[in-house]
Design a protein around this motif. Sequence first.
Motif, mmCIF file in Angstrom:
data_model
loop_
_atom_site.group_PDB
_atom_site.id
_atom_site.type_symbol
_atom_site.label_atom_id
_atom_site.label_comp_id
_atom_site.label_asym_id
_atom_site.label_seq_id
_atom_site.Cartn_x
_atom_site.Cartn_y
_atom_site.Cartn_z
ATOM 1 N N ARG A 286 31.566 44.224 33.816
ATOM 2 C CA ARG A 286 31.353 45.662 33.961
ATOM 3 C C ARG A 286 30.839 46.016 35.349
ATOM 4 O O ARG A 286 31.416 46.852 36.051
ATOM 5 N N TRP A 287 29.755 45.362 35.755
ATOM 6 C CA TRP A 287 29.153 45.714 37.037
ATOM 7 C C TRP A 287 29.994 45.225 38.209
ATOM 8 O O TRP A 287 30.005 45.849 39.278
ATOM 9 N N ALA A 288 30.719 44.123 38.020
ATOM 10 C CA ALA A 288 31.610 43.643 39.088
ATOM 11 C C ALA A 288 32.731 44.650 39.337
ATOM 12 O O ALA A 288 33.075 44.952 40.490
ATOM 13 N N LEU A 289 33.299 45.199 38.250
ATOM 14 C CA LEU A 289 34.377 46.175 38.393
ATOM 15 C C LEU A 289 33.854 47.490 38.967
ATOM 16 O O LEU A 289 34.517 48.137 39.790
ATOM 17 N N LEU A 290 32.658 47.887 38.547
ATOM 18 C CA LEU A 290 32.037 49.090 39.124
ATOM 19 C C LEU A 290 31.768 48.900 40.618
ATOM 20 O O LEU A 290 32.023 49.800 41.429
ATOM 21 N N LEU A 291 31.259 47.724 40.981
ATOM 22 C CA LEU A 291 30.976 47.434 42.387
ATOM 23 C C LEU A 291 32.259 47.423 43.211
ATOM 24 O O LEU A 291 32.306 47.971 44.327
ATOM 25 N N ALA A 292 33.321 46.822 42.665
ATOM 26 C CA ALA A 292 34.602 46.779 43.373
ATOM 27 C C ALA A 292 35.157 48.186 43.591
ATOM 28 O O ALA A 292 35.702 48.496 44.662
ATOM 29 N N THR A 293 35.014 49.055 42.590
ATOM 30 C CA THR A 293 35.495 50.437 42.720
ATOM 31 C C THR A 293 34.666 51.211 43.736
ATOM 32 O O THR A 293 35.199 52.023 44.507
ATOM 33 N N LEU A 294 33.361 50.957 43.758
ATOM 34 C CA LEU A 294 32.497 51.596 44.756
ATOM 35 C C LEU A 294 32.894 51.160 46.166
ATOM 36 O O LEU A 294 32.970 51.985 47.089
ATOM 37 N N PHE A 328 40.429 45.731 48.018
ATOM 38 C CA PHE A 328 41.584 45.771 47.118
ATOM 39 C C PHE A 328 41.699 44.469 46.331
ATOM 40 O O PHE A 328 41.927 44.479 45.116
ATOM 41 N N SER A 329 41.525 43.331 47.008
ATOM 42 C CA SER A 329 41.637 42.045 46.313
ATOM 43 C C SER A 329 40.439 41.796 45.399
ATOM 44 O O SER A 329 40.594 41.228 44.311
ATOM 45 N N VAL A 330 39.235 42.237 45.811
ATOM 46 C CA VAL A 330 38.069 42.146 44.918
ATOM 47 C C VAL A 330 38.356 42.908 43.626
ATOM 48 O O VAL A 330 38.122 42.417 42.515
ATOM 49 N N GLY A 331 38.886 44.118 43.783
ATOM 50 C CA GLY A 331 39.184 44.956 42.625
ATOM 51 C C GLY A 331 40.219 44.343 41.704
ATOM 52 O O GLY A 331 40.085 44.402 40.478
ATOM 53 N N LEU A 332 41.263 43.735 42.283
ATOM 54 C CA LEU A 332 42.307 43.136 41.454
ATOM 55 C C LEU A 332 41.769 41.982 40.621
ATOM 56 O O LEU A 332 42.088 41.855 39.433
ATOM 57 N N VAL A 333 40.947 41.125 41.233
ATOM 58 C CA VAL A 333 40.371 39.999 40.489
ATOM 59 C C VAL A 333 39.505 40.511 39.340
ATOM 60 O O VAL A 333 39.610 40.040 38.200
ATOM 61 N N CYS A 334 38.651 41.490 39.627
ATOM 62 C CA CYS A 334 37.751 42.027 38.595
ATOM 63 C C CYS A 334 38.528 42.749 37.500
ATOM 64 O O CYS A 334 38.235 42.597 36.308
ATOM 65 N N LEU A 335 39.534 43.540 37.901
ATOM 66 C CA LEU A 335 40.319 44.292 36.919
ATOM 67 C C LEU A 335 41.082 43.358 35.991
ATOM 68 O O LEU A 335 41.003 43.478 34.760
ATOM 69 N N TYR A 336 41.828 42.404 36.569
ATOM 70 C CA TYR A 336 42.646 41.529 35.733
ATOM 71 C C TYR A 336 41.799 40.578 34.897
ATOM 72 O O TYR A 336 42.209 40.174 33.804
ATOM 73 N N SER A 337 40.619 40.227 35.383
ATOM 74 C CA SER A 337 39.725 39.395 34.579
ATOM 75 C C SER A 337 39.249 40.166 33.351
ATOM 76 O O SER A 337 39.181 39.624 32.245
ATOM 77 N N PHE A 338 38.927 41.450 33.540
ATOM 78 C CA PHE A 338 38.545 42.276 32.399
ATOM 79 C C PHE A 338 39.707 42.443 31.428
ATOM 80 O O PHE A 338 39.548 42.325 30.210
ATOM 81 N N LEU A 339 40.909 42.712 31.950
ATOM 82 C CA LEU A 339 42.072 42.919 31.083
ATOM 83 C C LEU A 339 42.366 41.678 30.248
ATOM 84 O O LEU A 339 42.830 41.780 29.107
ATOM 85 N N THR A 340 42.093 40.508 30.822
ATOM 86 C CA THR A 340 42.314 39.266 30.090
ATOM 87 C C THR A 340 41.467 39.215 28.826
ATOM 88 O O THR A 340 41.886 38.678 27.801
ATOM 89 N N THR A 341 40.265 39.804 28.880
ATOM 90 C CA THR A 341 39.393 39.807 27.697
ATOM 91 C C THR A 341 39.922 40.726 26.605
ATOM 92 O O THR A 341 39.520 40.608 25.445
ATOM 93 N N GLN A 342 40.802 41.665 26.958
ATOM 94 C CA GLN A 342 41.326 42.624 25.988
ATOM 95 C C GLN A 342 42.571 42.122 25.264
ATOM 96 O O GLN A 342 43.033 42.752 24.312
#
Length: 406
Positions: A286-294, A328-342
């Motif tokens: 959660r916080w990694a994805l928020l940080l990447a978006t910030l 952009f690459s930080v965000g992709l790693v965080c986003l796809y890692s979260f999506l994997t949990t879904q």
Amino acid sequence: MDIFIFNGGVLLKLIFAIGSFYFVQTLIGGIVFQAIPAWLRSHNVDLYTIGLVSLAMIPWTLRVLWAGGVERYRVTASGKIRSKQIVITGQVALAVILIGLSFIHENMFITLISLLILLSLVCCTSEIACDAYMIENLNSKSYGIGNGLRIGCGYLGMAVGGGGLIYLCDKWGWQFSLLVYSGLLLFLLLPLLLAPSINQLPVTEKSYQRPSLIKTLKQPMMLKAIVLVFFFEISGRLISSMLSPFAIDAGLSLENLGKVTSFGGAACGMLGTLSGMLFIRIIGYRWALLLATLFKCLSISCFIILSLQPDINPIGLIVSYLFFNYTFSVGLVCLYSFLTTQASLKQAGLDFTLFQCGAALAAGCSGYIGGIVAHYMGYVTLFNLTLGCALFVLIFLYRSSILKAV
């Protein structure tokens, strides 16, 4: 499966396997969408004809239509899993198609396009099983590593498949270079053959569920995840295709732009990949994805400030470009890692394919919309629109319940 209970040798085998098949996926993309157009142009093929190479993108955008069928074969009613077999078969098929492609000449265009579409079809179908293999063999704490390999090896594969093949074609010729790449694909089967894999669904997942796209779309959390993917991708893709024209208009030479986008962009992309993996391990999804978006909001703000200047500082432009690539690459790693949990183990390939098709749709729309906005309203409007999308994602992530369970 928790990879952290493995001994070092088994862990290393799993990492090499995941890295190798994501390297292969993007290597094929580099061949089709970078090397082939350059090779055709070097033989004086007209630009309109070269543009038809984009038809090879069709399987990537439509693969969700047959992902359910792949999933029904991948996971049987008895719970047997065939992810590894599908990936191996697909990679052998890719090597065979490359051999066939090596005998094609530039004037055999219909045959060339047919083989490129077939290459993309096999590649994107195989990737459904690749994603499932990663989800099955890593636990939720390890998805950052898996998706870091996805993005990092993706950068490397695109470089080898695109620029690498272009270079070798100039030195060794078209046919021999493609035969070498075909051999490389067969060699890269070795990490997968040696890697461990789950061959049966865990007891908790044993009840058979027929993979269904409709059932997936009826899940509220999945719909929220698709909305997140769409706007997260738009908040980066809207300006990514316009950054090079912006740099040229700002006075940066083609030579310097080439150096920045190739060496600097790749280096920052790899650094962002490692940072994303580290953020996930330290502060969670959660916080990694928020940080990447910030970070993304800050990088877009840099371009807004630059676009308002009468004389743009080239150093500031280069730093802003590199920072954007990093975020952009930080965000992709965080986003796809979260999506994997879904994704559900029972239809992991289908669920993840749905996310990726949403990302592909967003990327396609963004490139077109970004060009129109930049042309008719200017760069400042485009950058502000992109920042608005990024802020929407930031608010959505903070207020939504979608990330609170991970």
